[in-house]
Design a protein around this motif. Structure first.
Motif: not given
Length: 406
Positions: A309-311, A335-339
């Protein structure tokens, strides 16, 4: 900790997000002929895992890691939900808080590396993107663009004046960001309304180019799912942006993309991703085949770990860091949520050589703790401060961190 393997519920979610999931392996989708095969028979395992939130205590901060010779401190805290950062040559630091609908001024008046002044200077519903140019601060919400005058003596702002009120609806990606290019034009990122779908509004999933003198705008580039972080290399003026990959394609797909953004180019979303792979969730509309869509797609220059998730992105042109950092870029990975295993939750350095990006490497890490089951920072904004330090915003604990040379 919320971790679950995709089963009946996850398949339903995958169907909702991708509009079709099924049985074959991931490699098969790369070998599909031009016409008649349909890669929506790909089998995908999807996960949701959101590390628990821990406080940004001094003890947890001791887990932070930066390269030798650097140090991290809190520039400011108790800030609500700070998102995008903007800094003026005078040292005024502004941050947006989309949830509160505010823009706040911070200032380090005594030069100790910590803000000792805090003042709300604008109230705009869903304020997010910020850009400074020629004594003005530009603020973009979901559909509106505003401009204010900066009082150079105090950093306070004039009453915001609306310039645009008809940007596309936000949908899944309402976080507009913007920056002025070397040509003086305003470039404004408009994300997609969905994870993966055809967009009825041609301005969604694009980079817009806005001429503020005439208040006209055009689609500069398209097929960009959500390019929040972007900028121009200080030596070459080449336009680079980090695009968010599609969710629900598995732990390691879709990788985040670094794109060289050029006028008139199409970057593949929603049908093509990565190194020319076919998205199994959507077929090109009409008689267009995947291969035909691929032929008009500009592929990424580099890729990064899926779901990081690049911001925000910031090129370094300050004087504090060693010379080797000059003209490299920093990228905040939210940071991820989908892994299954979390990734991101860090700031990375994007190295350039002779004006070309070569690799990503860790710069500020350690926000994941307790064997990666918890975090104390999901990062959003980046800005190079007047003294050359790097400011990094976290909108979960309301902190702006400062990375400085010791």
């Amino acid at each position: 900790m919320n971790l679950w393997r995709k089963s009946t519920l996850a398949l339903a979610l995958c169907s909702a997000f991708l509009m079709g999931c099924s049985d074959d392996d991931d490699e098969w989708q790369n070998s599909i002929p031009e016409t008649d095969k349909d890669p929506t028979t790909t089998h995908i395992d999807g996960y949701i895992f959101r590390p628990g939130l821990a406080p940004a205590t001094e003890q947890n901060m001791r887990n932070l890691r930066v390269p030798a010779g650097f140090a991290v401190n809190k520039f400011a805290e108790d800030l609500g939900m700070p998102r995008i950062l903007a800094v003026t040559p005078e040292g005024y630091v502004y941050y947006s808080d989309r949830q509160a609908g505010t823009v706040t001024l911070l200032q380090d008046t005594n030069g100790d590396g910590m803000s000792d002044r805090k003042q709300v200077v604008a109230n705009i519903k869903q304020a997010h993107g910020l850009a400074v140019r020629q004594g003005k601060l530009y603020i973009v919400a979901v559909k509106e663009l505003y401009v204010t005058n900066i009082d150079m003596a105090t950093g306070s702002l004039s009453t915001p004046q609306m310039l645009i009120n008809d940007l596309p609806d936000g949908g899944q990606h309402p976080n507009r960001t913007m920056a002025f290019g070397p040509d003086g034009m305003l470039y404004l990122s408009v994300g997609s309304t969905c994870n993966s779908c055809p967009e009825p509004n041609p301005e969604n999933a694009t980079m817009l180019k806005v001429d503020l003198s005439s208040m006209s705008r055009q689609v500069f580039a398209k097929g960009l799912r959500n390019t929040i972080g972007f900028g121009w290399h200080p030596q070459t003026n080449v336009f680079w942006g980090m695009d968010h990959g599609i969710d629900w394609l598995g732990d390691d797909e879709q990788k985040e993309e670094l794109n060289r953004i050029e006028q008139g180019k199409h970057y593949g979303w929603p049908y093509i991703f990565g190194e020319g792979k076919y998205n199994p969730g959507d077929r090109p509309e009409g008689d267009t085949t995947y291969a035909q869509y691929l032929a008009k797609t500009t592929l990424p220059t580099l890729t990064y770990q899926a779901h990081a998730a690049p911001m925000a992105m910031a090129f370094y042109t300050g004087s504090m860091f060693p010379a080797e950092y000059q003209n490299d870029a920093f990228v905040a990975m939210r940071g991820s949520w989908n892994r299954r295993e979390p990734v991101g939750y860090k700031v990375v350095r994007l190295r350039f050589q002779d004006g070309q990006p070569t690799q990503f490497e860790d710069f500020l890490t350690g926000f994941l703790i307790n064997s990666n089951s918890s975090h104390f920072g999901r990062l959003v904004g980046l800005a190079v401060n007047r003294d050359g330090s790097l400011l990094v915003s976290d909108d979960t604990n309301g902190v702006i961190y400062r990375v400085a040379r010791q």
